[in-house]
Design a protein around this motif. Sequence first.
Motif, mmCIF file in Angstrom:
data_model
loop_
_atom_site.group_PDB
_atom_site.id
_atom_site.type_symbol
_atom_site.label_atom_id
_atom_site.label_comp_id
_atom_site.label_asym_id
_atom_site.label_seq_id
_atom_site.Cartn_x
_atom_site.Cartn_y
_atom_site.Cartn_z
ATOM 1 N N LEU A 172 -15.119 5.097 2.906
ATOM 2 C CA LEU A 172 -14.554 4.968 1.562
ATOM 3 C C LEU A 172 -15.499 4.044 0.810
ATOM 4 N N GLN A 188 -5.542 8.208 3.518
ATOM 5 C CA GLN A 188 -5.487 9.624 3.153
ATOM 6 C C GLN A 188 -6.736 10.358 3.621
ATOM 7 N N ILE A 189 -7.900 9.677 3.599
ATOM 8 C CA ILE A 189 -9.108 10.289 4.148
ATOM 9 C C ILE A 189 -8.940 10.535 5.645
ATOM 10 N N THR A 235 -14.227 1.001 4.858
ATOM 11 C CA THR A 235 -14.781 0.728 3.542
ATOM 12 C C THR A 235 -16.264 0.396 3.678
ATOM 13 N N SER A 241 0.808 -1.222 0.000
ATOM 14 C CA SER A 241 0.000 0.000 0.000
ATOM 15 C C SER A 241 0.838 1.268 0.000
ATOM 16 N N GLU A 299 -4.137 0.031 -3.049
ATOM 17 C CA GLU A 299 -4.615 1.352 -3.449
ATOM 18 C C GLU A 299 -5.746 1.831 -2.546
ATOM 19 N N ARG A 300 -6.669 0.945 -2.213
ATOM 20 C CA ARG A 300 -7.786 1.342 -1.362
ATOM 21 C C ARG A 300 -7.358 1.497 0.096
ATOM 22 N N ALA A 328 -4.485 2.682 0.965
ATOM 23 C CA ALA A 328 -3.859 4.002 0.972
ATOM 24 C C ALA A 328 -4.905 5.109 0.874
ATOM 25 N N ALA A 329 -5.935 4.895 0.051
ATOM 26 C CA ALA A 329 -6.977 5.919 -0.112
ATOM 27 C C ALA A 329 -7.710 6.160 1.201
ATOM 28 N N ALA A 330 -8.008 5.086 1.934
ATOM 29 C CA ALA A 330 -8.691 5.242 3.220
ATOM 30 C C ALA A 330 -7.798 5.969 4.223
#
Length: 232
Positions: A201, A121-122, A133, A39, A114-115, A117-119
């Motif tokens: 997310l 960043q939120i 998620t 990640s 990727e997800r 990391a996206a979570a």
Amino acid sequence: MRVAIIPARGGSKRIPRKNIKDFCGQPMLAYPIQAAMRSGVVDKVVVSTDDPEIADIARHYGAETPFIRKAELADDFTGTTDVIRNAVAELQQQGWPLSACACIYATTPLLNGERIAAAYQILRSSKADYVFTAGSFSFPIQRALLQTPQGGVVPFDPASIMLRSQDLAETFHDAGQLYWATADTWLDTSKSVFGAGSRMLLLPAHLVQDIDTAEDWQRAELLYQLLQVPAQ
């Protein structure tokens, strides 16, 4: 230090040994370990388990098992939050300088880095208590039906049953994959994962799959094979 904690007990009932059962060529547990490691936002992956075989497999795929989960935290009634709270406390007692911690379920082959990391960043940008998620219900839950003991049908919400779908609020559900929070938040019993301070997310429906039955398992394998989920 950012840590991913994967709870993986040995006593699964509906699908025996499902956390290490072969899934498309690898033990199920390998997928969340690899996703977390790739990640780019996780420094270490820890598996919380009461089972020596699961611990061996976890270490084989690059995770760490710095403690063995207590038996009283590995039964059918202990909630995930209690398990993660225990893991955070154990790691802090061992001197780990924890900042953010992700709980990732062991049976999440459709989750990728990727997800994760996206979570994260939120979590960073919103200063939310938790980020998890989620998916949206495909049909309005306000128009759900109940079956009576006599076999008849009644609306779950009589006030909504005749309303148009577009007039009803969109509803969401926990995807059962990933939960980010700071170490302090995990230890704070006054904060709830599903509270006003949390953020979601949202995932597309084809990336949300519970794995509780043999049928669930087969569907997840088919989805994985069709998608060939990137492991970034």
